[in-house]
Motif scaffolding. Structure first.
Motif, short mmCIF file in Angstrom:
data_model
loop_
_atom_site.label_atom_id
_atom_site.label_comp_id
_atom_site.label_asym_id
_atom_site.label_seq_id
_atom_site.Cartn_x
_atom_site.Cartn_y
_atom_site.Cartn_z
N ALA A 283 0.82 -1.21 0.00
CA ALA A 283 0.00 0.00 0.00
C ALA A 283 0.86 1.27 0.00
N LEU A 284 2.00 1.23 0.73
CA LEU A 284 2.83 2.42 0.88
C LEU A 284 3.93 2.50 -0.17
N GLY A 285 4.29 1.37 -0.75
CA GLY A 285 5.38 1.35 -1.71
C GLY A 285 6.72 1.13 -1.02
N ASN A 286 7.71 0.83 -1.82
CA ASN A 286 9.06 0.60 -1.28
C ASN A 286 9.84 1.88 -1.05
N THR A 287 9.38 2.98 -1.58
CA THR A 287 10.09 4.25 -1.49
C THR A 287 9.43 5.11 -0.44
N LYS A 288 10.15 5.37 0.63
CA LYS A 288 9.60 6.20 1.71
C LYS A 288 10.74 6.65 2.61
N THR A 289 10.44 7.70 3.38
CA THR A 289 11.32 8.18 4.43
C THR A 289 10.49 8.26 5.70
N PHE A 290 10.95 7.57 6.76
CA PHE A 290 10.19 7.47 7.99
C PHE A 290 11.12 7.68 9.16
N ASP A 291 10.75 8.57 10.08
CA ASP A 291 11.58 8.85 11.25
C ASP A 291 10.97 8.33 12.55
N GLY A 292 9.90 7.54 12.45
CA GLY A 292 9.26 7.00 13.63
C GLY A 292 7.89 7.59 13.90
N SER A 293 7.66 8.82 13.44
CA SER A 293 6.35 9.45 13.63
C SER A 293 5.86 10.18 12.37
N GLN A 294 6.80 10.64 11.53
CA GLN A 294 6.44 11.34 10.30
C GLN A 294 6.88 10.50 9.10
N LEU A 295 6.00 10.41 8.12
CA LEU A 295 6.25 9.60 6.93
C LEU A 295 6.17 10.49 5.70
N TRP A 296 7.18 10.39 4.83
CA TRP A 296 7.20 11.12 3.57
C TRP A 296 7.16 10.12 2.42
N LEU A 297 6.22 10.34 1.50
CA LEU A 297 6.04 9.44 0.37
C LEU A 297 6.06 10.24 -0.93
N PRO A 298 6.56 9.63 -2.00
CA PRO A 298 6.47 10.30 -3.31
C PRO A 298 5.11 10.10 -3.97
#
Length: 628
Positions: free
Chosen positions: A238-253
């Motif tokens: 659902a989220l894809g393999n590309t992401k940046t996650f710091d434990g509470s905030q998620l950035w997706l393309p």
């Protein structure tokens, strides 16, 4: 009026009531109709009210001036002219909505006032303020008229209307700054000659809408940062393999189809079902995604099999050797992504990591041969604080101490609860055999950040035989031949720098894995390095006492300055020179040279006070300087 425990709040309220009454009696103002007194209008306030609410109610019910009101009686009061002032001041009664009700929070009172003063039909500002005023987990009575008792409340993200659940344009909200693009002023010079130049920047092409930011919530809450990563990673489909996650905030393309997406994950440690809620926050423009882009390029450098040493990345597979001085140079890159008036740029520069081919053990043996009497003190002074590299894992460590009473045959506790010798550990993990079993161990105390954000200090024992020195010694820096041979590789001409930058881009796009990673984030580099217009400034005049010289095309006027007197020279009359006993002849020669050079520039240097020291320890210098 009951007011909690009394105290300072009650005293302030009493003084405010007395001041309002005295003011009305002194002016002789009479309100038309039955105006209630201040004390009678304030509702009983206990723990549900609070001192601040009682003071607010008293201030709102007091008569207060409104500058610029018409100079005639109004429905709420009469006028008076303040000491002959032409501007009339009206005394009005506060609106009924401004009077607080028992248990009504300050945020709700402010909300009512905002709704009364905003333009008719415009409810955006008030609705957003209501969303921000709703506090997660609050139990105060009357905080939200739509609140269902016992139902969980979560603050909606900025830009999402709580009543309809649809995204609305960002508006100024009390207590929260709104991102806005600042107008960039361009400054273009007019002095000098125009020159077309290439700079060490490559424009970074990104899509217009940048990335999508989401807030991630776990129920029940998860303290372990690694467990948070593991649970979220179960939903790659659902989220894809590309992401940046710091434990509470998620950035997706990519943008998820729903504003709020709920996942269910099973914790492998106890098979408990964890609910993960991913809530849309906002779309982030490319200029606000610089941190994510910098993380991306560090990942690309690791894909290219480059090794991080310090802050930068280097290529250990293509070293440049300087064998006559036992020196090795690793080529590398300095990368940084920032936003400029021309867009988002990748700063790319050439860097070199200087390593010595001799091990710490070889360096220690060399010091032992020259200072056998106090070799431990000499080795400690020369090694502590130095940075060493371990080639079995290409990591750098700072030496903090030396354990003279330990050697590679000593043991250390393992995670399994047993004991293991250092020599066996390196043989099992890195297939390295240690030849000298009597050498002491080096100690490094690196700091690392724990999962809860705190720093903790570790202790790492290193074997000198497996550590390599980095940087140059003081003797090597003073050696002209060493610096000249090193400069052959480190001093890069503009054409060589341009070739390295173009080679980096070719190498990046030649890697299928690196190119695929950039395509996932919708990022690509421009065709070539950035070109711009520069200006060649005219040469500056250097004013001396007896003549004027030009700075020259290389901006180097050193030769003229040291041969001609200055316009104003400051003499050196009283000063001291500290030196070690063995360097007395060099110290006196230094003074003679200084006096000779100073005389040519019109400066007088008197003979100093010579202070000879028994050794070169820092404490010796400090004590003698204080006593002089």
């Amino acid at each position: 009026m009951a007011m909690g425990r009394g105290g300072r709040g009650a005293a302030l309220l009493a003084a405010l009531q007395k001041q309002a009454g005295d003011s009305e009696e002194g002016r002789g103002v009479q309100q038309p109709g039955a105006m209630p007194t201040v004390g009678a209008a304030v509702p009983p306030v206990g723990r549900a009210g609070g001192r601040a609410r009682a003071l607010l109610a008293a201030a709102q019910q007091s008569v207060y001036p409104v500058p610029g009101a018409p100079a005639e009686p109004t429905a709420g009061g009469v006028y008076h002219s303040g000491g002959g002032d032409a501007t009339a001041v009206a005394l009005v009664r506060p609106p009924e909505a401004a009077v607080p009700r028992p248990g009504m929070g300050r945020a709700q009172m402010m909300l009512q006032q905002m709704r009364q003063h905003q333009p008719p039909g415009d409810t955006t500002l008030a609705s957003q303020f209501a969303a921000q005023a709703t506090v997660t987990g609050s139990t105060r009575v009357g905080t939200s008229p739509e609140r269902v008792p016992g139902a969980p409340v979560r603050t909606p993200p900025m830009g999402v209307s709580p009543s309809h659940g649809e995204r609305v344009p960002s508006q100024p909200v009390m207590g929260r700054a709104v991102e806005a693009d600042m107008e960039v002023k361009k400054y273009i010079g007019v002095t000098g000659e125009k020159v077309d130049v290439l700079v060490n920047y490559i424009k970074l092409k990104t899509r217009d809408y940048g990335l999508y930011q989401y807030a991630v919530h776990y129920s029940p809450d998860i303290d372990s940062r690694d467990m948070r990563f593991s649970l979220l990673d179960m939903h790659r489909e659902a989220l894809g393999n590309t992401k940046t996650f710091d434990g509470s905030q998620l950035w997706l393309p990519i943008e998820l189809p729903e504003q709020r997406t709920v996942f269910q994950s099973t914790r492998i440690t106890d098979n408990e079902v964890i609910t993960i809620e991913v809530v849309f926050v906002k779309s982030v423009r490319p200029g606000r995604c610089l941190q994510q882009y910098n993380i991306l390029f560090r990942k690309l450098l690791r894909i290219l099999k480059m090794t991080q040493v310090g802050r930068n990345y280097y290529d250990p597979k293509t070293p440049m050797q300087v064998p006559q001085h036992k020196i090795e140079l690793w080529p590398g890159y300095i990368t940084s992504i920032e936003e400029y008036d021309g867009g988002i740029m990748l700063l790319l520069d050439v860097s070199h990591k200087l390593l010595r081919t001799e091990t710490v053990l070889q360096y220690m043996k060399g010091l032992y041969r020259t200072a056998r009497d106090n070799f431990k003190e000499t080795i400690y002074r020369q090694l502590v604080g130095q940075i060493v590299l371990t080639r079995y894992n290409n990591r750098t460590y700072k030496i903090d101490d030396i354990f003279w009473d330990k050697n590679p045959t000593c043991t250390f506790p393992t995670r399994q609860g047993g004991e293991k010798a250092y020599m066996d550990y390196y043989n099992d993990h890195y297939n390295v055999n240690i030849s000298d079993l009597e050498q002491p161990l080096l100690v490094s105390n690196p700091k690392r950040r724990t999962q809860d954000g705190k720093e903790e200090t570790q202790m790492v024992c290193l074997v000198p035989e497996l550590c390599f020195m980095t940087g140059l010694t003081d003797a090597q820096r003073a050696d002209f031949r060493v610096m000249k041979d090193v400069a052959v590789h480190t001093r890069v001409t503009p054409n060589q720098r341009l070739a390295v930058m173009r080679q980096f881009k070719e190498r990046l796009y030649a890697s299928n894995e690196a190119r695929a990673e950039m395509e996932k984030w919708k990022v690509e580099l421009d065709e070539d390095v950035l070109g711009t217009e520069a200006r060649l400034l005219p040469q500056e005049k250097i004013l001396l006492a007896r003549k004027t010289v030009m700075s020259g095309p290389e901006a180097d006027w050193t030769r003229d300055v040291v041969r001609e007197p200055m316009i104003t020279a400051v003499d050196l009359r009283v000063w001291s020179l500290f030196f070690v006993n063995r360097n007395e002849s060099a110290a006196r020669e230094f003074v003679l040279t200084l006096q000779k050079v100073a005389q040519q520039i019109g400066m007088n240097v008197n003979a100093p006070q010579y202070v000879a020291l028994r050794d070169d320890r820092t404490e010796t210098y400090v004590n003698n300087i204080k006593s002089s």
